[in-house]
Design an enzyme around this catalytic site. Structure first.
Site, PDB file in Angstrom:
ATOM      1  NE  ARG A  35      -4.261  -1.852  -0.114  1.00  0.00           N
ATOM      2  CZ  ARG A  35      -4.188  -2.895  -0.089  1.00  0.00           C
ATOM      3  NH1 ARG A  35      -3.456  -2.910  -1.647  1.00  0.00           N
ATOM      4  NH2 ARG A  35      -4.896  -3.379  -0.199  1.00  0.00           N
ATOM      5  CD  GLU A  56      -2.825   2.977  -4.884  1.00  0.00           C
ATOM      6  OE1 GLU A  56      -3.775   2.346  -5.429  1.00  0.00           O
ATOM      7  OE2 GLU A  56      -2.228   2.497  -4.483  1.00  0.00           O
ATOM      8  CG  HIS A  60      -3.117  -0.897  -6.843  1.00  0.00           C
ATOM      9  ND1 HIS A  60      -3.423  -0.548  -5.206  1.00  0.00           N
ATOM     10  CD2 HIS A  60      -3.036  -2.276  -6.297  1.00  0.00           C
ATOM     11  CE1 HIS A  60      -3.473  -0.988  -4.220  1.00  0.00           C
ATOM     12  NE2 HIS A  60      -2.886  -2.541  -4.997  1.00  0.00           N
TER      13      HIS A  60
HETATM   14  C1  DGY Z   1      -4.983  -5.889  -2.967  1.00  0.00           C
HETATM   15  O1  DGY Z   1      -6.070  -7.425  -2.957  1.00  0.00           O
HETATM   16  O2  DGY Z   1      -5.286  -5.989  -2.137  1.00  0.00           O
HETATM   17  C2  DGY Z   1      -4.757  -6.104  -4.203  1.00  0.00           C
HETATM   18  O3  DGY Z   1      -3.632  -4.478  -3.422  1.00  0.00           O
HETATM   19  C3  DGY Z   1      -4.894  -5.406  -4.918  1.00  0.00           C
HETATM   20  O4  DGY Z   1      -6.053  -7.187  -5.233  1.00  0.00           O
END
Ligand code: DGY
Length: 322
Positions: free
Chosen positions: A235, A264, A283
């Site tokens: 993240r 984002e 992402h």
């Molecule tokens: C998640 O699943 O948390 C990822 O960041 C995206 O697939």
């Protein structure tokens, strides 16, 4: 019999969506961009279930606006920092996520970011297209080595372990920082300071929590080796982005490969976009066709189980069942 009413915040692969359509009255937000907070507040009142994406803030306002019928929130992601778990748990609302199925895809992508940033693949490609390839040069676009180098993994859950498996094949020494993990054969558990001091590559695989927010800050960069490559597929908020910019700009670190940012999408006027030693992706670490289909199946399974009052196959707040 009346079908339960659900709000789905974006079109997910048909594998999962069709299961939900078979069993529910569905309101689908079928647009490319996510609903705004105001739109979420407008769409959730009276629903029995919500299927959300990581870009949807399912906070206490949204949960309260949904009202007393809301039984389940199924997040189409393994991370669930977009959901107010405390509020959901207090209201005995089951929250589900999609672990496991995206482990390999995410580790594959983290590894490719690590290699691409370390060997300057994107910069090299731009060099060719810009007409700068004049001859073979002994010191053109030099990168760093992987064999024998040390990889520091922050967060040793499923994805961190999958990253370690890949790195072992490349002959790398592996350090991990994860207070809850056990050391394993050839995997050395260290404190954060040792990981910063000894790693040539650092890859982040920890969830975003109040404790991990900005854990990679100016003080952390100051302790890292100057040839380190930082990879973040977890993240964006785990890394202090201003500190990242300074570290890259001043060559305090060698390079970074990030699939996540704060916020984002990254605004187009972000100074990060001026840097050649940064690779940034939108992402997409879990973005393989079969992974996204499997995530859809799990998210649908969680949603349908919650609507029936059954325990979710992948629950993030199992304490509601006590
Ligand atoms: C998640 O699943 O948390 C990822 O960041 C995206 O697939």
């Amino acid at each position: 019999m009346t079908k339960p009413k659900v709000f789905i915040t974006r079109r997910i692969p048909d594998a999962g969506l069709s299961l939900i359509y078979d069993a529910c009255e569905v309101d689908l937000w079928d647009k490319d961009l996510p609903p705004s907070k105001e739109e979420l507040l407008q769409y959730v009142p009276g629903v029995d279930g919500i299927l959300s994406l990581l870009s949807d803030p399912i906070d206490s306002d949204v949960i309260q606006a949904a009202g007393d019928k809301l039984r389940v929130i199924s997040n189409y992601a393994v991370g669930y920092n977009n959901i107010d778990i405390r509020e959901a748990t207090q209201r005995k609302i089951a929250v589900g996520n999609t672990p496991g199925v995206l482990t390999d895809a995410t580790a594959d992508f983290a590894f490719s970011l690590m290699m691409s940033a370390g060997r300057r693949v994107v910069e090299a490609e731009k060099h060719v297209r810009a007409g700068k390839w004049k001859t073979w040069g002994p010191s053109t676009l030099l990168g760093v080595d992987f064999a024998g180098a040390t990889l520091g993994i922050i967060g040793f859950g499923r994805i961190g372990k999958a990253m370690a498996r890949r790195a072992t094949g490349f002959g790398m020494r592996i350090l991990i920082y994860d207070p809850t993990a056990q050391a394993m054969a050839e995997i050395i558990k260290v404190d954060l300071d040792t990981l910063y001091r000894e790693s040539d590559f650092i890859s982040i695989h920890t969830p975003l929590t109040p404790e991990t927010k900005h854990m990679i800050n100016a003080a952390a960069f100051a302790r890292m080796k100057s040839n380190v490559v930082l990879v973040n597929t977890a993240r964006g908020e785990i890394v202090d982005q201003e500190a990242l910019y300074d570290a890259l700009k001043n060559h305090r670190i060698f390079a970074a490969g990030i699939d996540v940012s704060d916020p984002e999408p990254l605004p187009m006027d972000s100074p990060l976009l001026e840097l050649d030693n940064l690779i940034i992706c939108p992402h997409i670490a879990s973005a393989s066709t079969s992974t996204r289909e499997n995530m859809a199946l799990i998210a649908a399974g969680n949603l349908l189980a919650g609507l029936k009052g059954e325990r979710l196959p992948f629950s993030v707040n199992p304490e509601i069942y006590n």
